[in-house]
Design a protein around this motif. Structure first.
Motif, PDB file in Angstrom:
ATOM      1  N   GLY A  40       0.543  -1.353   0.307  1.00  0.00           N
ATOM      2  CA  GLY A  40       0.000  -0.232   0.042  1.00  0.00           C
ATOM      3  C   GLY A  40       0.777   1.409  -0.094  1.00  0.00           C
ATOM      4  N   GLY A  41       0.746   2.521   1.270  1.00  0.00           N
ATOM      5  CA  GLY A  41       1.703   2.636   1.315  1.00  0.00           C
ATOM      6  C   GLY A  41       0.956   4.640   1.032  1.00  0.00           C
ATOM      7  N   HIS A  42       1.248   5.655   0.488  1.00  0.00           N
ATOM      8  CA  HIS A  42       0.650   6.990   0.051  1.00  0.00           C
ATOM      9  C   HIS A  42       1.489   7.340  -1.077  1.00  0.00           C
ATOM     10  CE1 HIS A  42      -0.571   6.333   4.210  1.00  0.00           C
ATOM     11  NE2 HIS A  42       0.665   6.292   4.542  1.00  0.00           N
ATOM     12  N   GLN A  43       1.382   6.629  -2.410  1.00  0.00           N
ATOM     13  CA  GLN A  43       1.227   7.334  -3.279  1.00  0.00           C
ATOM     14  C   GLN A  43       0.862   8.734  -3.517  1.00  0.00           C
ATOM     15  OE1 GLN A  43      -0.646   4.661  -2.948  1.00  0.00           O
ATOM     16  NE2 GLN A  43       0.806   2.844  -2.760  1.00  0.00           N
ATOM     17  N   ALA A  44      -0.033   9.326  -3.251  1.00  0.00           N
ATOM     18  CA  ALA A  44      -0.184  10.867  -3.636  1.00  0.00           C
ATOM     19  C   ALA A  44       0.560  11.570  -2.718  1.00  0.00           C
ATOM     20  CB  ALA A  44      -1.712  11.259  -2.718  1.00  0.00           C
ATOM     21  N   SER A  45       1.620  11.092  -1.893  1.00  0.00           N
ATOM     22  CA  SER A  45       2.138  12.363  -0.981  1.00  0.00           C
ATOM     23  C   SER A  45       3.554  11.520  -1.386  1.00  0.00           C
ATOM     24  CB  SER A  45       2.730  11.999   0.810  1.00  0.00           C
ATOM     25  OG  SER A  45       2.607  10.140   0.848  1.00  0.00           O
ATOM     26  N   SER A  46       3.744  10.187  -1.997  1.00  0.00           N
ATOM     27  CA  SER A  46       4.961  10.048  -2.823  1.00  0.00           C
ATOM     28  C   SER A  46       5.280  10.461  -4.189  1.00  0.00           C
ATOM     29  CB  SER A  46       5.245   8.613  -3.231  1.00  0.00           C
ATOM     30  OG  SER A  46       5.135   7.778  -2.024  1.00  0.00           O
ATOM     31  N   MET A  47       3.770  10.989  -5.087  1.00  0.00           N
ATOM     32  CA  MET A  47       4.297  12.166  -5.913  1.00  0.00           C
ATOM     33  C   MET A  47       4.643  13.248  -6.278  1.00  0.00           C
ATOM     34  SD  MET A  47       3.511   9.307  -8.367  1.00  0.00           S
ATOM     35  CE  MET A  47       4.808   8.460  -7.398  1.00  0.00           C
ATOM     36  N   SER A  48       4.024  13.608  -4.279  1.00  0.00           N
ATOM     37  CA  SER A  48       4.013  15.253  -4.006  1.00  0.00           C
ATOM     38  C   SER A  48       5.914  14.879  -4.112  1.00  0.00           C
ATOM     39  CB  SER A  48       3.673  15.583  -3.144  1.00  0.00           C
ATOM     40  OG  SER A  48       1.828  15.306  -3.450  1.00  0.00           O
ATOM     41  N   SER A  49       6.592  14.039  -3.352  1.00  0.00           N
ATOM     42  CA  SER A  49       7.686  14.393  -3.040  1.00  0.00           C
ATOM     43  C   SER A  49       8.448  14.386  -4.630  1.00  0.00           C
ATOM     44  CB  SER A  49       7.810  12.801  -2.740  1.00  0.00           C
ATOM     45  OG  SER A  49       7.971  12.926  -1.109  1.00  0.00           O
ATOM     46  N   VAL A  50       8.088  13.110  -5.413  1.00  0.00           N
ATOM     47  CA  VAL A  50       8.787  13.483  -7.183  1.00  0.00           C
ATOM     48  C   VAL A  50       8.300  14.460  -7.493  1.00  0.00           C
ATOM     49  CG1 VAL A  50       7.794  12.628  -9.372  1.00  0.00           C
ATOM     50  CG2 VAL A  50       8.156  10.740  -7.488  1.00  0.00           C
ATOM     51  N   ASP A  51       6.951  14.952  -7.537  1.00  0.00           N
ATOM     52  CA  ASP A  51       7.060  16.885  -8.072  1.00  0.00           C
ATOM     53  C   ASP A  51       8.786  17.973  -7.154  1.00  0.00           C
ATOM     54  OD1 ASP A  51       5.464  16.619  -9.673  1.00  0.00           O
ATOM     55  OD2 ASP A  51       3.550  17.221  -8.535  1.00  0.00           O
ATOM     56  N   LEU A  52       8.611  17.538  -6.096  1.00  0.00           N
ATOM     57  CA  LEU A  52       9.883  18.562  -5.410  1.00  0.00           C
ATOM     58  C   LEU A  52      11.202  17.814  -5.552  1.00  0.00           C
ATOM     59  CD1 LEU A  52       8.265  18.886  -1.754  1.00  0.00           C
ATOM     60  CD2 LEU A  52       8.447  20.394  -3.566  1.00  0.00           C
ATOM     61  N   LEU A  53      11.005  17.044  -5.646  1.00  0.00           N
ATOM     62  CA  LEU A  53      12.743  16.177  -6.507  1.00  0.00           C
ATOM     63  C   LEU A  53      13.288  16.639  -7.435  1.00  0.00           C
ATOM     64  CD1 LEU A  53      12.214  13.108  -4.287  1.00  0.00           C
ATOM     65  CD2 LEU A  53      14.125  14.738  -3.760  1.00  0.00           C
ATOM     66  N   MET A  54      12.203  16.352  -8.308  1.00  0.00           N
ATOM     67  CA  MET A  54      12.214  17.223  -9.664  1.00  0.00           C
ATOM     68  C   MET A  54      13.057  17.968 -10.087  1.00  0.00           C
ATOM     69  SD  MET A  54      11.922  14.686 -11.591  1.00  0.00           S
ATOM     70  CE  MET A  54      12.032  14.779 -13.581  1.00  0.00           C
ATOM     71  N   ALA A  55      12.579  18.836  -9.191  1.00  0.00           N
ATOM     72  CA  ALA A  55      12.996  20.491  -9.272  1.00  0.00           C
ATOM     73  C   ALA A  55      14.083  21.457  -8.495  1.00  0.00           C
ATOM     74  CB  ALA A  55      11.568  21.515  -8.837  1.00  0.00           C
ATOM     75  N   LEU A  56      14.076  19.929  -7.770  1.00  0.00           N
ATOM     76  CA  LEU A  56      14.849  20.348  -6.602  1.00  0.00           C
ATOM     77  C   LEU A  56      16.673  18.849  -7.549  1.00  0.00           C
ATOM     78  CD1 LEU A  56      16.994  21.068  -4.293  1.00  0.00           C
ATOM     79  CD2 LEU A  56      16.722  18.628  -3.425  1.00  0.00           C
ATOM     80  N   TYR A  57      16.776  18.547  -7.839  1.00  0.00           N
ATOM     81  CA  TYR A  57      17.842  17.652  -9.030  1.00  0.00           C
ATOM     82  C   TYR A  57      17.871  18.574 -10.244  1.00  0.00           C
ATOM     83  CZ  TYR A  57      17.953  14.133  -5.471  1.00  0.00           C
ATOM     84  OH  TYR A  57      18.496  13.934  -4.326  1.00  0.00           O
ATOM     85  N   LEU A  58      16.712  18.520 -11.080  1.00  0.00           N
ATOM     86  CA  LEU A  58      17.089  19.385 -12.335  1.00  0.00           C
ATOM     87  C   LEU A  58      16.710  20.508 -12.734  1.00  0.00           C
ATOM     88  CD1 LEU A  58      14.901  16.396 -14.416  1.00  0.00           C
ATOM     89  CD2 LEU A  58      17.108  16.444 -13.742  1.00  0.00           C
ATOM     90  N   HIS A  59      16.830  21.428 -10.874  1.00  0.00           N
ATOM     91  CA  HIS A  59      16.464  22.855 -11.823  1.00  0.00           C
ATOM     92  C   HIS A  59      17.622  23.483 -10.595  1.00  0.00           C
ATOM     93  CE1 HIS A  59      15.460  26.845 -13.184  1.00  0.00           C
ATOM     94  NE2 HIS A  59      15.132  26.951 -11.598  1.00  0.00           N
ATOM     95  N   ALA A  60      17.353  23.642  -9.252  1.00  0.00           N
ATOM     96  CA  ALA A  60      18.047  23.883  -8.779  1.00  0.00           C
ATOM     97  C   ALA A  60      20.006  23.670  -8.208  1.00  0.00           C
ATOM     98  CB  ALA A  60      17.012  24.305  -7.263  1.00  0.00           C
TER      99      ALA A  60
END
Length: 65
Positions: A40-60
């Motif tokens: 199970g898990g918390h896929q919605a919060s995981s997807m929010s984390s993906v957005d943040l990490l994408m911005a951090l790793y690929l932009h900032a």
């Protein structure tokens, strides 16, 4: 021309699809038929984390960070 934001969205969508597919496969593999889901898990919060990490790793972040 594709913008950096559009490219990040494409990569994010690929990561999200892969993550959700793994959870779905784990819950519906033949050995789990008729049983309660094992993954199970918390896929919605995981997807929010993906957005943040994408911005951090690929932009900032920059070399040396």
């Amino acid at each position: 021309m594709t913008s950096p934001l559009e490219l990040m969205q494409v990569v994010r969508d690929m990561v999200a699809k892969g993550a959700l597919s793994m959870v779905d496969e784990a819950n519906h593999k033949p050995g789990n038929r008729g049983a309660k889901p094992k993954v199970g898990g918390h896929q919605a919060s995981s997807m929010s984390s993906v957005d943040l990490l994408m911005a951090l790793y690929l932009h900032a972040l920059r070399p040396g960070d």
